[in-house]
Motif scaffolding. Structure first.
Motif, PDB file in Angstrom:
ATOM      1  N   MET A  76      -8.296  10.637  -6.078  1.00  0.00           N
ATOM      2  CA  MET A  76      -8.959   9.502  -6.728  1.00  0.00           C
ATOM      3  C   MET A  76      -7.943   8.560  -7.361  1.00  0.00           C
ATOM      4  O   MET A  76      -8.072   7.339  -7.270  1.00  0.00           O
ATOM      5  CB  MET A  76      -9.973   9.993  -7.760  1.00  0.00           C
ATOM      6  CG  MET A  76     -11.175  10.665  -7.119  1.00  0.00           C
ATOM      7  SD  MET A  76     -12.473  11.146  -8.292  1.00  0.00           S
ATOM      8  CE  MET A  76     -11.741  12.598  -9.026  1.00  0.00           C
ATOM      9  N   ALA A  77      -6.905   9.102  -7.990  1.00  0.00           N
ATOM     10  CA  ALA A  77      -5.872   8.277  -8.628  1.00  0.00           C
ATOM     11  C   ALA A  77      -5.112   7.461  -7.586  1.00  0.00           C
ATOM     12  O   ALA A  77      -4.811   6.277  -7.808  1.00  0.00           O
ATOM     13  CB  ALA A  77      -4.909   9.153  -9.419  1.00  0.00           C
ATOM     14  N   LEU A  78      -4.793   8.067  -6.445  1.00  0.00           N
ATOM     15  CA  LEU A  78      -4.096   7.349  -5.380  1.00  0.00           C
ATOM     16  C   LEU A  78      -4.939   6.185  -4.871  1.00  0.00           C
ATOM     17  O   LEU A  78      -4.444   5.060  -4.711  1.00  0.00           O
ATOM     18  CB  LEU A  78      -3.762   8.303  -4.228  1.00  0.00           C
ATOM     19  CG  LEU A  78      -2.656   9.315  -4.493  1.00  0.00           C
ATOM     20  CD1 LEU A  78      -2.699  10.446  -3.470  1.00  0.00           C
ATOM     21  CD2 LEU A  78      -1.300   8.642  -4.492  1.00  0.00           C
ATOM     22  N   ALA A  79      -6.214   6.438  -4.630  1.00  0.00           N
ATOM     23  CA  ALA A  79      -7.105   5.383  -4.143  1.00  0.00           C
ATOM     24  C   ALA A  79      -7.273   4.280  -5.184  1.00  0.00           C
ATOM     25  O   ALA A  79      -7.263   3.084  -4.848  1.00  0.00           O
ATOM     26  CB  ALA A  79      -8.462   5.972  -3.773  1.00  0.00           C
ATOM     27  N   ARG A  80      -7.401   4.656  -6.436  1.00  0.00           N
ATOM     28  CA  ARG A  80      -7.523   3.640  -7.498  1.00  0.00           C
ATOM     29  C   ARG A  80      -6.249   2.821  -7.634  1.00  0.00           C
ATOM     30  O   ARG A  80      -6.304   1.633  -7.949  1.00  0.00           O
ATOM     31  CB  ARG A  80      -7.877   4.311  -8.821  1.00  0.00           C
ATOM     32  CG  ARG A  80      -9.324   4.724  -8.886  1.00  0.00           C
ATOM     33  CD  ARG A  80      -9.733   5.108 -10.309  1.00  0.00           C
ATOM     34  NE  ARG A  80     -11.120   5.531 -10.303  1.00  0.00           N
ATOM     35  CZ  ARG A  80     -11.519   6.789 -10.488  1.00  0.00           C
ATOM     36  NH1 ARG A  80     -10.625   7.739 -10.678  1.00  0.00           N
ATOM     37  NH2 ARG A  80     -12.788   7.089 -10.466  1.00  0.00           N
ATOM     38  N   ASN A  81      -5.107   3.442  -7.403  1.00  0.00           N
ATOM     39  CA  ASN A  81      -3.844   2.709  -7.467  1.00  0.00           C
ATOM     40  C   ASN A  81      -3.793   1.637  -6.366  1.00  0.00           C
ATOM     41  O   ASN A  81      -3.349   0.511  -6.608  1.00  0.00           O
ATOM     42  CB  ASN A  81      -2.655   3.666  -7.359  1.00  0.00           C
ATOM     43  CG  ASN A  81      -1.407   3.113  -7.997  1.00  0.00           C
ATOM     44  OD1 ASN A  81      -1.453   2.406  -9.001  1.00  0.00           O
ATOM     45  ND2 ASN A  81      -0.268   3.431  -7.415  1.00  0.00           N
ATOM     46  N   VAL A  82      -4.279   1.978  -5.181  1.00  0.00           N
ATOM     47  CA  VAL A  82      -4.362   0.986  -4.100  1.00  0.00           C
ATOM     48  C   VAL A  82      -5.365  -0.099  -4.468  1.00  0.00           C
ATOM     49  O   VAL A  82      -5.121  -1.294  -4.269  1.00  0.00           O
ATOM     50  CB  VAL A  82      -4.741   1.660  -2.761  1.00  0.00           C
ATOM     51  CG1 VAL A  82      -5.007   0.619  -1.688  1.00  0.00           C
ATOM     52  CG2 VAL A  82      -3.642   2.621  -2.317  1.00  0.00           C
ATOM     53  N   GLN A  83      -6.492   0.294  -5.046  1.00  0.00           N
ATOM     54  CA  GLN A  83      -7.517  -0.657  -5.472  1.00  0.00           C
ATOM     55  C   GLN A  83      -6.954  -1.608  -6.529  1.00  0.00           C
ATOM     56  O   GLN A  83      -7.164  -2.821  -6.458  1.00  0.00           O
ATOM     57  CB  GLN A  83      -8.718   0.106  -6.023  1.00  0.00           C
ATOM     58  CG  GLN A  83      -9.866  -0.757  -6.471  1.00  0.00           C
ATOM     59  CD  GLN A  83     -11.013   0.070  -7.035  1.00  0.00           C
ATOM     60  OE1 GLN A  83     -10.813   1.162  -7.562  1.00  0.00           O
ATOM     61  NE2 GLN A  83     -12.213  -0.443  -6.913  1.00  0.00           N
ATOM     62  N   ASP A  84      -6.235  -1.071  -7.505  1.00  0.00           N
ATOM     63  CA  ASP A  84      -5.638  -1.905  -8.552  1.00  0.00           C
ATOM     64  C   ASP A  84      -4.621  -2.881  -7.968  1.00  0.00           C
ATOM     65  O   ASP A  84      -4.525  -4.026  -8.400  1.00  0.00           O
ATOM     66  CB  ASP A  84      -4.969  -1.039  -9.621  1.00  0.00           C
ATOM     67  CG  ASP A  84      -5.971  -0.226 -10.429  1.00  0.00           C
ATOM     68  OD1 ASP A  84      -7.185  -0.547 -10.379  1.00  0.00           O
ATOM     69  OD2 ASP A  84      -5.545   0.734 -11.099  1.00  0.00           O
ATOM     70  N   LEU A  85      -3.885  -2.432  -6.974  1.00  0.00           N
ATOM     71  CA  LEU A  85      -2.908  -3.271  -6.299  1.00  0.00           C
ATOM     72  C   LEU A  85      -3.581  -4.499  -5.686  1.00  0.00           C
ATOM     73  O   LEU A  85      -3.056  -5.607  -5.774  1.00  0.00           O
ATOM     74  CB  LEU A  85      -2.208  -2.463  -5.207  1.00  0.00           C
ATOM     75  CG  LEU A  85      -1.423  -3.231  -4.168  1.00  0.00           C
ATOM     76  CD1 LEU A  85       0.026  -3.298  -4.587  1.00  0.00           C
ATOM     77  CD2 LEU A  85      -1.564  -2.577  -2.824  1.00  0.00           C
ATOM     78  N   VAL A 117       0.837  -1.202   0.000  1.00  0.00           N
ATOM     79  CA  VAL A 117       0.000   0.000   0.000  1.00  0.00           C
ATOM     80  C   VAL A 117       0.871   1.250   0.000  1.00  0.00           C
ATOM     81  O   VAL A 117       0.632   2.190  -0.764  1.00  0.00           O
ATOM     82  CB  VAL A 117      -0.975  -0.003   1.199  1.00  0.00           C
ATOM     83  CG1 VAL A 117      -1.672   1.345   1.345  1.00  0.00           C
ATOM     84  CG2 VAL A 117      -1.995  -1.118   1.056  1.00  0.00           C
ATOM     85  N   ILE A 118       1.898   1.260   0.837  1.00  0.00           N
ATOM     86  CA  ILE A 118       2.810   2.410   0.892  1.00  0.00           C
ATOM     87  C   ILE A 118       3.453   2.638  -0.470  1.00  0.00           C
ATOM     88  O   ILE A 118       3.515   3.774  -0.952  1.00  0.00           O
ATOM     89  CB  ILE A 118       3.877   2.206   1.986  1.00  0.00           C
ATOM     90  CG1 ILE A 118       3.227   2.293   3.365  1.00  0.00           C
ATOM     91  CG2 ILE A 118       4.999   3.232   1.859  1.00  0.00           C
ATOM     92  CD1 ILE A 118       4.106   1.797   4.496  1.00  0.00           C
ATOM     93  N   ASN A 119       3.914   1.568  -1.103  1.00  0.00           N
ATOM     94  CA  ASN A 119       4.527   1.702  -2.428  1.00  0.00           C
ATOM     95  C   ASN A 119       3.530   2.231  -3.451  1.00  0.00           C
ATOM     96  O   ASN A 119       3.881   3.074  -4.289  1.00  0.00           O
ATOM     97  CB  ASN A 119       5.118   0.377  -2.886  1.00  0.00           C
ATOM     98  CG  ASN A 119       6.382   0.017  -2.127  1.00  0.00           C
ATOM     99  OD1 ASN A 119       7.068   0.886  -1.603  1.00  0.00           O
ATOM    100  ND2 ASN A 119       6.677  -1.258  -2.060  1.00  0.00           N
ATOM    101  N   ALA A 120       2.279   1.758  -3.397  1.00  0.00           N
ATOM    102  CA  ALA A 120       1.251   2.225  -4.333  1.00  0.00           C
ATOM    103  C   ALA A 120       0.992   3.718  -4.156  1.00  0.00           C
ATOM    104  O   ALA A 120       0.805   4.443  -5.135  1.00  0.00           O
ATOM    105  CB  ALA A 120      -0.041   1.431  -4.130  1.00  0.00           C
ATOM    106  N   LEU A 121       0.999   4.181  -2.927  1.00  0.00           N
ATOM    107  CA  LEU A 121       0.776   5.604  -2.659  1.00  0.00           C
ATOM    108  C   LEU A 121       1.997   6.437  -3.056  1.00  0.00           C
ATOM    109  O   LEU A 121       1.860   7.496  -3.667  1.00  0.00           O
ATOM    110  CB  LEU A 121       0.445   5.813  -1.181  1.00  0.00           C
ATOM    111  CG  LEU A 121      -0.888   5.218  -0.719  1.00  0.00           C
ATOM    112  CD1 LEU A 121      -0.990   5.239   0.801  1.00  0.00           C
ATOM    113  CD2 LEU A 121      -2.066   5.938  -1.356  1.00  0.00           C
ATOM    114  N   GLU A 122       3.190   5.947  -2.733  1.00  0.00           N
ATOM    115  CA  GLU A 122       4.409   6.681  -3.077  1.00  0.00           C
ATOM    116  C   GLU A 122       4.623   6.740  -4.584  1.00  0.00           C
ATOM    117  O   GLU A 122       5.158   7.728  -5.089  1.00  0.00           O
ATOM    118  CB  GLU A 122       5.622   6.053  -2.396  1.00  0.00           C
ATOM    119  CG  GLU A 122       5.687   6.332  -0.906  1.00  0.00           C
ATOM    120  CD  GLU A 122       6.889   5.707  -0.211  1.00  0.00           C
ATOM    121  OE1 GLU A 122       7.486   4.747  -0.754  1.00  0.00           O
ATOM    122  OE2 GLU A 122       7.237   6.184   0.885  1.00  0.00           O
ATOM    123  N   ASP A 123       4.193   5.702  -5.303  1.00  0.00           N
ATOM    124  CA  ASP A 123       4.346   5.681  -6.765  1.00  0.00           C
ATOM    125  C   ASP A 123       3.657   6.864  -7.430  1.00  0.00           C
ATOM    126  O   ASP A 123       4.102   7.348  -8.466  1.00  0.00           O
ATOM    127  CB  ASP A 123       3.791   4.382  -7.362  1.00  0.00           C
ATOM    128  CG  ASP A 123       4.712   3.201  -7.156  1.00  0.00           C
ATOM    129  OD1 ASP A 123       5.882   3.406  -6.752  1.00  0.00           O
ATOM    130  OD2 ASP A 123       4.264   2.060  -7.394  1.00  0.00           O
TER     131      ASP A 123
END
Length: 121
Positions: free
Chosen positions: A49-58, A10-16
């Motif tokens: 929204m993009a950050l949350a979707r990135n976590v969702q995609d993860l 999750v941290i990596n998805a947010l930092e990305d």
């Protein structure tokens, strides 16, 4: 997947996607609802929204169970429920208003970077 591995993902998805002011709240000794809350800010509703979707995609990529996601329609505050981890992605003014860090303050641990091996989560 172990909760510590999920936390790192999750941290990596947010930092990305350049999340700002990333904070991890360890609440496992306080509530039975979740083990960790991860709070991050985005500079605009689009980035939130993009950050949350990135976590969702993860979660989909790793075949993890996503219990729910709320707030994607406005992008002011998006909550991603992963069970052991609740991810709050907010615009700065919303984050300041609700001040979850103060509410759960004694459990807050600033996340410098997952690559920084000296940081403790």
């Amino acid at each position: 997947m172990h909760v510590d591995e999920l936390k790192k993902l999750v941290i990596n998805a947010l930092e990305d996607l350049k999340a700002q002011n990333l904070v991890i709240l360890d609440v496992k000794g306080t509530t039975s609802v979740t083990d960790y809350m991860i709070i991050a800010s985005g500079t605009s509703s689009r980035q939130v929204m993009a950050l949350a979707r990135n976590v969702q995609d993860l979660t989909k990529e790793h075949n993890l169970k996503l219990l729910g996601i709320e707030g994607l329609d406005s992008g002011e505050w998006v909550l991603v429920d992963l069970g052991d981890i609740l991810v709050h992605v907010m615009q700065p003014q919303t984050r300041e208003f609700y001040d979850l860090e103060k509410l759960w303050g004694e459990y807050a641990t600033p996340a410098v970077s997952e690559l920084d091996k000296t940081a403790t989560y």
